[in-house]
Design a protein around this motif. Structure first.
Motif, mmCIF file in Angstrom:
data_model
loop_
_atom_site.group_PDB
_atom_site.id
_atom_site.type_symbol
_atom_site.label_atom_id
_atom_site.label_comp_id
_atom_site.label_asym_id
_atom_site.label_seq_id
_atom_site.Cartn_x
_atom_site.Cartn_y
_atom_site.Cartn_z
ATOM 1 N N GLN A 6 0.839 -1.203 0.000
ATOM 2 C CA GLN A 6 0.000 0.000 0.000
ATOM 3 C C GLN A 6 0.873 1.252 0.000
ATOM 4 N N VAL A 7 0.473 2.236 -0.778
ATOM 5 C CA VAL A 7 1.151 3.541 -0.733
ATOM 6 C C VAL A 7 0.429 4.373 0.317
ATOM 7 N N HIS A 8 1.138 4.703 1.403
ATOM 8 C CA HIS A 8 0.507 5.427 2.515
ATOM 9 C C HIS A 8 0.542 6.926 2.315
ATOM 10 N N GLN A 9 1.636 7.387 1.701
ATOM 11 C CA GLN A 9 1.818 8.841 1.620
ATOM 12 C C GLN A 9 2.592 9.201 0.364
ATOM 13 N N VAL A 10 2.220 10.320 -0.231
ATOM 14 C CA VAL A 10 2.925 10.795 -1.428
ATOM 15 C C VAL A 10 3.357 12.232 -1.179
ATOM 16 N N SER A 11 4.642 12.518 -1.372
ATOM 17 C CA SER A 11 5.105 13.915 -1.279
ATOM 18 C C SER A 11 5.648 14.327 -2.639
ATOM 19 N N ALA A 12 5.122 15.444 -3.142
ATOM 20 C CA ALA A 12 5.668 15.995 -4.387
ATOM 21 C C ALA A 12 6.934 16.766 -4.020
ATOM 22 N N LEU A 13 8.055 16.457 -4.661
ATOM 23 C CA LEU A 13 9.343 17.060 -4.288
ATOM 24 C C LEU A 13 9.555 18.390 -5.013
ATOM 25 N N ASP A 14 10.230 19.344 -4.335
ATOM 26 C CA ASP A 14 10.455 20.667 -4.944
ATOM 27 C C ASP A 14 11.209 20.542 -6.262
ATOM 28 N N GLU A 15 12.150 19.599 -6.297
ATOM 29 C CA GLU A 15 12.980 19.464 -7.501
ATOM 30 C C GLU A 15 12.281 18.641 -8.598
ATOM 31 N N GLY A 16 11.031 18.277 -8.366
ATOM 32 C CA GLY A 16 10.296 17.434 -9.330
ATOM 33 C C GLY A 16 10.307 15.991 -8.858
ATOM 34 N N GLY A 17 9.334 15.233 -9.281
ATOM 35 C CA GLY A 17 9.243 13.830 -8.856
ATOM 36 C C GLY A 17 8.537 13.701 -7.519
ATOM 37 N N PHE A 18 8.525 12.494 -7.018
ATOM 38 C CA PHE A 18 7.711 12.170 -5.838
ATOM 39 C C PHE A 18 8.468 11.241 -4.903
ATOM 40 N N LEU A 19 8.174 11.383 -3.617
ATOM 41 C CA LEU A 19 8.666 10.431 -2.625
ATOM 42 C C LEU A 19 7.449 9.690 -2.092
#
Ligand SMILES: Cc1cc2nc3c(=O)[nH]c(=O)nc-3n(C[C@H](O)[C@H](O)[C@H](O)COP(=O)(O)OP(=O)(O)OC[C@H]3O[C@@H](n4cnc5c(N)ncnc54)[C@H](O)[C@@H]3O)c2cc1C
Length: 390
Positions: A115-128
């Motif tokens: 399961q993906v619990h959390q998504v953070s959009a990164l300032d430099e582009g892309g996602f964590l």
């Protein structure tokens, strides 16, 4: 949190392994030099495995593929659920098994129970992504989490006394003694409400269906996203012929209350009410945006609570984030069936390939591509809307 260099990274992540996620993966497979994974919270086809045992796909499956018309429920140009299951209207398990078979046959890079619990959009582009199996970085995120696992359990006050269609595993579990004076009451006159009513009458129960309006008028819109499918119209007719179904139109349910001794009272906006011994059944739909609510802040929402997307189904708020599946809408086009939303897979793959500077000529033989899709090609013509004159 790990330091950045310890976190594994891929080019693209698909979240969800239903028909949208698996079909999207097949489109990405056509690109060479892309590293991607599919992350699935449960198993491939999890939503379909939860369908009530009696539920069938309403769109028919037929092996018309050799003549250039893909099976309506296929997720690629060549496979056919009709051939896989030997059935025209597959049940949920059969369709989930078809998806799992495709994933395995293509050796798709899939992590189940992730399961993906959390998504953070990164300032430099892309996602964590924070997942059940650790962190992962990705440049592109394709959200394919569907609607079925996200029912709207509170469409009106008192809905807590009701049972939602998506909470039913088998209509055979509904065993209240059948009396004409206390039928099962179903709220909602579209596909799931009608499916509940049909299956309960088939099992010998009386049913009262409360609907705002008829979704099966001859002069209604042709689009099955707005009108009851022919399969359900036929079944509804059968249910009437059984003499066990009463339909009440013009009902806008505003509340359900518990009666003093036992049973429930269903209240309509026009002050009518109906008493019932059994918990009312809700065929009233899913959360706006369904599973996309999990990352609600990464989308722009329209006034109607739809998700705003670019022409290539990318979030208008968060570059690199794509939506695939039944929540995709463009103007009057509602892509809420498999045969509709599969038409978008090629566009998303093309967009990602262009961002990555990949050779998109490999996609050019694909019938899913915008320019190569003709009206009668396997994946149809994306410019053609339901009910138009073409
Ligand atoms: C009763 C019923 C009958 C239908 N009949 C038809 C029909 O005949 N024809 C048709 O075309 N359509 C039909 N539909 C609609 C069709 O089922 C949906 O459009 C389809 O399932 C959407 O596919 P999907 O891949 O987007 O979502 P889903 O099939 O719901 O898959 C989403 C997946 O995402 C996973 N997931 C969710 N959140 C996360 C997370 N955070 N991390 C990891 N994984 C996650 C879930 O576990 C799930 O496996 C029907 C729907 C219903 C309810």
């Amino acid at each position: 949190m790990n330091s950045d260099k310890d976190i594994p990274a891929v080019d693209a992540v698909i979240v969800g392994a239903g028909p949208a996620g698996i079909g999207m993966a097949l489109a990405l497979e056509k690109l060479v030099d892309i590293e991607y994974v599919i992350l699935e919270a449960e198993q491939v086809g999890a939503s379909f495995r939860r369908w009530p045992a009696q539920t069938r796909l309403i769109t028919p499956s037929f092996h018309s593929n050799p003549f250039g018309l893909a099976d309506l429920n296929a997720i690629d140009e060549i496979s056919s659920p009709a051939i896989f299951a030997g059935a025209e209207h597959l049940d949920g398990k059969q369709y989930a098994d078809y998806l799992a078979f495709i994933a395995q046959a293509h050796e798709l890079p899939l992590s189940e129970n992730c399961q993906v619990h959390q998504v953070s959009a990164l300032d430099e582009g892309g996602f964590l992504l924070a997942t059940q199996q650790g962190e992962l970085r990705t440049r592109f995120l394709i959200w394919a989490t569907g609607e079925y696992l996200y029912p709207n359990l509170t469409p009106f006050p008192g809905a807590k006394w009701c049972v939602h269609y998506a909470q039913v595993s088998d209509w055979k579990r509904f065993t209240a003694p059948d009396t004409l004076s206390s039928p099962y009451t179903v709220i909602g006159g579209y596909e799931s409400g009608v499916d509940a009513a049909v299956n309960l009458t088939r099992l010998g129960h009386h049913v009262r269906l409360l609907a705002r309006k008829s979704t099966w008028q001859r002069e209604g819109p042709y689009d099955p996203s707005l009108s009851l499918s022919p399969y359900s119209r036929e079944r509804l007719k059968e249910a009437f012929q059984r003499g066990r179904l009463e339909i009440v139109f013009g009902v806008d349910v505003v509340d359900v209350t518990r009666n003093e001794h036992d049973g429930f009272r269903i209240h309509s906006a026009d002050k009518r009410y109906w008493d019932t011994q059994q918990p009312p059944l809700l065929g009233t739909g899913f959360l706006d945006g369904g599973g996309a609510q999990q990352i609600s802040t990464l989308w722009h929402w329209t006034e109607e609570q739809h998700i705003a997307l670019t022409d290539a189904d990318e979030s208008t708020l968060t570059p690199g984030l794509f939506l695939v599946g039944p929540q995709v809408r463009h103007d009057q086009r509602i892509y809420c069936f498999i045969y509709k939303f599969r038409q978008r897979f090629g566009l998303v793959a093309e967009q990602i390939a262009e961002h990555m500077g990949l050779d998109i000529r490999v996609l050019q033989n694909s019938a899913t591509l915008q320019n190569s899709a003709d009206a009668w090609g396997p994946f149809g013509n994306r410019d053609c809307c339901e009910g138009c004159e073409c």
